[in-house]
Scaffold this motif. Structure first.
Motif, PDB file in Angstrom:
ATOM      1  N   PRO A   1       0.705  -1.887 -12.735  1.00  0.00           N
ATOM      2  CA  PRO A   1       0.552  -1.516 -11.404  1.00  0.00           C
ATOM      3  C   PRO A   1      -1.100  -1.864 -10.990  1.00  0.00           C
ATOM      4  CG  PRO A   1       0.928  -0.210 -13.717  1.00  0.00           C
ATOM      5  CD  PRO A   1       0.746  -1.507 -14.129  1.00  0.00           C
TER       6      PRO A   1
ATOM      7  N   THR B   1       4.127  -1.816  -5.566  1.00  0.00           N
ATOM      8  CA  THR B   1       2.611  -1.683  -5.140  1.00  0.00           C
ATOM      9  C   THR B   1       1.662  -1.911  -6.842  1.00  0.00           C
ATOM     10  OG1 THR B   1       2.811  -0.148  -6.879  1.00  0.00           O
ATOM     11  CG2 THR B   1       3.134   0.759  -4.655  1.00  0.00           C
TER      12      THR B   1
ATOM     13  N   ASP C   1       3.834  -8.016  -0.016  1.00  0.00           N
ATOM     14  CA  ASP C   1       3.539  -6.705   0.697  1.00  0.00           C
ATOM     15  C   ASP C   1       5.220  -6.802   0.864  1.00  0.00           C
ATOM     16  OD1 ASP C   1       2.398  -8.082   2.683  1.00  0.00           O
ATOM     17  OD2 ASP C   1       0.896  -6.247   2.373  1.00  0.00           O
TER      18      ASP C   1
ATOM     19  N   PRO D   1       8.316   0.865  -4.708  1.00  0.00           N
ATOM     20  CA  PRO D   1       7.187   0.863  -6.112  1.00  0.00           C
ATOM     21  C   PRO D   1       6.530  -0.602  -6.635  1.00  0.00           C
ATOM     22  CG  PRO D   1       8.669   3.098  -6.654  1.00  0.00           C
ATOM     23  CD  PRO D   1       9.126   2.376  -5.368  1.00  0.00           C
TER      24      PRO D   1
ATOM     25  N   GLN E   1       0.579  -1.707  -0.002  1.00  0.00           N
ATOM     26  CA  GLN E   1      -0.193   0.105   0.179  1.00  0.00           C
ATOM     27  C   GLN E   1       1.097   1.138   0.229  1.00  0.00           C
ATOM     28  OE1 GLN E   1      -3.336  -0.392  -0.849  1.00  0.00           O
ATOM     29  NE2 GLN E   1      -2.661  -1.935  -1.028  1.00  0.00           N
ATOM     30  N   ASP E   2       2.078   0.881   0.357  1.00  0.00           N
ATOM     31  CA  ASP E   2       3.336   2.567   0.344  1.00  0.00           C
ATOM     32  C   ASP E   2       4.040   2.317  -0.909  1.00  0.00           C
ATOM     33  OD1 ASP E   2       5.678   1.256   1.666  1.00  0.00           O
ATOM     34  OD2 ASP E   2       4.688   0.339   3.089  1.00  0.00           O
ATOM     35  N   GLU E   3       4.305   3.577  -0.970  1.00  0.00           N
ATOM     36  CA  GLU E   3       5.171   3.875  -2.412  1.00  0.00           C
ATOM     37  C   GLU E   3       6.130   3.406  -2.243  1.00  0.00           C
ATOM     38  OE1 GLU E   3       3.784   4.440  -5.459  1.00  0.00           O
ATOM     39  OE2 GLU E   3       1.484   4.556  -4.749  1.00  0.00           O
ATOM     40  N   THR E   4       6.919   3.079  -1.080  1.00  0.00           N
ATOM     41  CA  THR E   4       8.739   2.885  -1.100  1.00  0.00           C
ATOM     42  C   THR E   4       9.256   2.295  -1.427  1.00  0.00           C
ATOM     43  OG1 THR E   4       8.110   1.295   0.896  1.00  0.00           O
ATOM     44  CG2 THR E   4       8.311   3.670   1.773  1.00  0.00           C
TER      45      THR E   4
END
Lengths: 367, 367
Positions: A194, A155, A172, A152, A147-150
């Motif tokens: 994506p 995702t 994840d 990418p 869920q976070d973009e650290t």
């Protein structure tokens, strides 16, 4: 431009093309939907650059032409019209008229030339798969993307074509989801789509056996559904070598009824939620699985019959990760495999290898 | 305390009593639900002081007693239990055990003595009315209460008993809603019930012909549904003398098909919304009503057949206020009455006086 189209058909086509319009684009033209009337067909395109959706609908074309109109307002207008035929034609330089029975709308339009071109994709079809199966594979993996973009790349969902199989993989850092299906293609492909895009793709894919043709280019994937084409940009970078994460051995194997296990975990998690940790503990015994949790408000003990092969074990989990997996599985019985209280748990099917889920345990000081 | 109760029955009772628990109370005890086991009955009470709901359910009482448990967690636990019988008993000093098949919860409880007493109401029943009718009367007026608190009395609905009729009235300065029904009572009563309370009452009232008995005291209203009693505080102050607002004469009377009028207004409002004003204009002619609206993105013209008696008229409205009214009316045909372009519009039934709605027009410089 001038055409006549059945309201229902037009509404359906708008709702498909609109799925690519985010409405938050800094380019005003991308808040629009592109309409082109040509050769007895109306073509609609929505795009946010990353994702473009083109769909066609039969219409009576009286004058060819192309325009772009505000996607949200146009969609709402068509949806609210009576169930009849709709006439749309350009007036002046920058407006269209929408006429349906005794309703008449005038709507300003934008210049079709400003609308970005679709990526040019050579459809040397790579493989085809049933829409229903692909839809289930997407739903069965997408919940596990980061869920976070650290990072990418996490995702997205990996589409891996290898050994005449299509594998979809998402992970994840806490859990991994893998769905597989046989396909009639012996290429080797790795592409990461994506998650945002795949959510929209899953909505458009039908529930029946119709097939979708999939083509890859170095930067894009194309889903061709016949009247509708969906083109998505790929995420750049290497996906994690997930095979290295999947354990090959186990010390304990549990066979459990899926529905009962889900119910027990959901009840135990009611208490776990109160403590804001979602922490539940498994005590795996010869014939019983005992699930416990506690918080300031109280405690819970759930017990269910299982079949255990191998060692008894105590292990703790974030209940959310197990619930996500069990909710997505259709099977009546599932297999859980454990190596130790600090090693990942594998959840899989009794008979086949259509899916593998991996969930990391929570390490406790006193387990 | 110790009792056994069917899971379904218990769940239903909790969901009723819970409607009075806001969960935001500064008093922790009011986040609880009160349980009392006595005489083969379990009594549940939820309260936020303004609103209290008591409901009873048949249970096998093995030991009488009373406790208070966290309403949200207790409700979630019971809801997730298997569809079987549930045993609940106190353990130690401050806990209960909830046992259902192989699930066992331990939950801390609060002291029943701390729970506020229900207002003591002498049920000298004032009148009874069908639950279904009252539910419709509430739904038909509550949308028109004031949303802001500058005049607190307008955040409630007036219950007016007069001339053997019950009138419910809500108004917010822009529109007024009035619903009437005959009752068998010749008292005169004026009481204003908080809108928040009535929302919950409407959810509990059934859709069938069962009746509800209503009692008023100087500070409270009691709705007695048999197994369930709902007690609400009244709002303090005088309600606006609404009769003075309702015009007695008109210059133009329009008969219109309700569904068609609603559709036309909803389509016109799509354009009105874009300008953030919701402004739509009526041009009332001999046989036609023409509704127009415009914004930066375009214009809309809607036309429908009507029957006009009296003068032709142009008048403008906030479309939201008309849509709210038309959505709540069941009739096929309605009457609209107008005096001038700056006077209120009345919407009523062709045959009877079960409802009257009033909507103020928007004053335009160039209408």
């Amino acid at each position: 431009m001038k055409f006549i189209c059945a309201k229902n058909k037009l509404q359906e086509a708008i709702s498909i093309a609109q799925k690519a319009v985010t409405g938050k684009s800094p380019m005003p033209i991308l808040q629009g939907i592109y309409l082109s009337a040509k050769n007895d067909q109306l073509t609609l395109i929505g795009s946010d650059i990353d994702l473009s959706i083109e769909t066609k609908v039969v219409a009576e074309i009286q004058e060819e032409g192309s325009i772009v109109v505000d996607s949200k307002l146009f969609g709402e207008i068509i949806r609210k019209l009576p169930n009849s035929s709709v006439e749309i034609h350009t007036v002046d330089n920058n407006s269209i008229e929408i006429i349906c029975e005794k309703s008449k709308f005038t709507l300003i339009h934008m210049d079709a030339d400003e609308f970005p071109n679709l990526p040019n994709i050579n459809e040397n079809m790579i493989f085809s798969i049933s829409q229903k199966i692909l839809k289930n594979m997407i739903k069965g993996t997408i919940f596990a993307i980061a869920q976070d973009e650290t990072r990418p790349i996490l995702t997205g969902v990996l589409f891996e074509v290898t050994d005449e199989k299509l594998n979809l993989v998402a992970l994840d850092g806490y859990r991994l989801a893998l769905r597989s299906n046989n396909i009639d293609n012996d290429n080797t492909i790795n592409a990461v789509i994506p998650g945002k895009t795949l959510n929209e793709v899953a909505k458009i894919l039908s529930e029946d056996e119709e097939s979708v043709k999939i083509t890859f280019t170095p930067n894009h994937i194309l889903f061709n559904l016949g009247q509708t084409k969906i083109i998505s940009r790929l995420l750049e970078g290497e996906f994690i070598r997930y095979n290295a994460i999947l354990p090959e051995e186990f010390n304990s194997q549990v066979i459990a009824k899926k529905a009962e296990l889900l119910n027990c975990i959901e009840r135990a998690s009611l208490m776990a939620k109160e403590g804001n940790t979602n922490l539940i503990k498994f005590d795996i015994k010869e014939e019983n699985l005992i699930i416990t949790s506690n918080s300031q408000l109280g405690t819970v003990v759930e017990e269910m019959n299982i079949i255990l092969q191998g060692e008894e074990l105590q292990i703790a989990f974030n209940s959310k990760y197990l619930i996500d997996v069990l909710k997505i599985i259709d099977d009546e019985e599932i297999i859980l495999e454990f190596s130790s209280s600090v090693s990942p748990c594998i959840i899989k099917n009794k008979e086949n290898s259509k899916y593998i889920y991996l969930v990391l345990p929570v390490r406790l000081l006193n387990v």
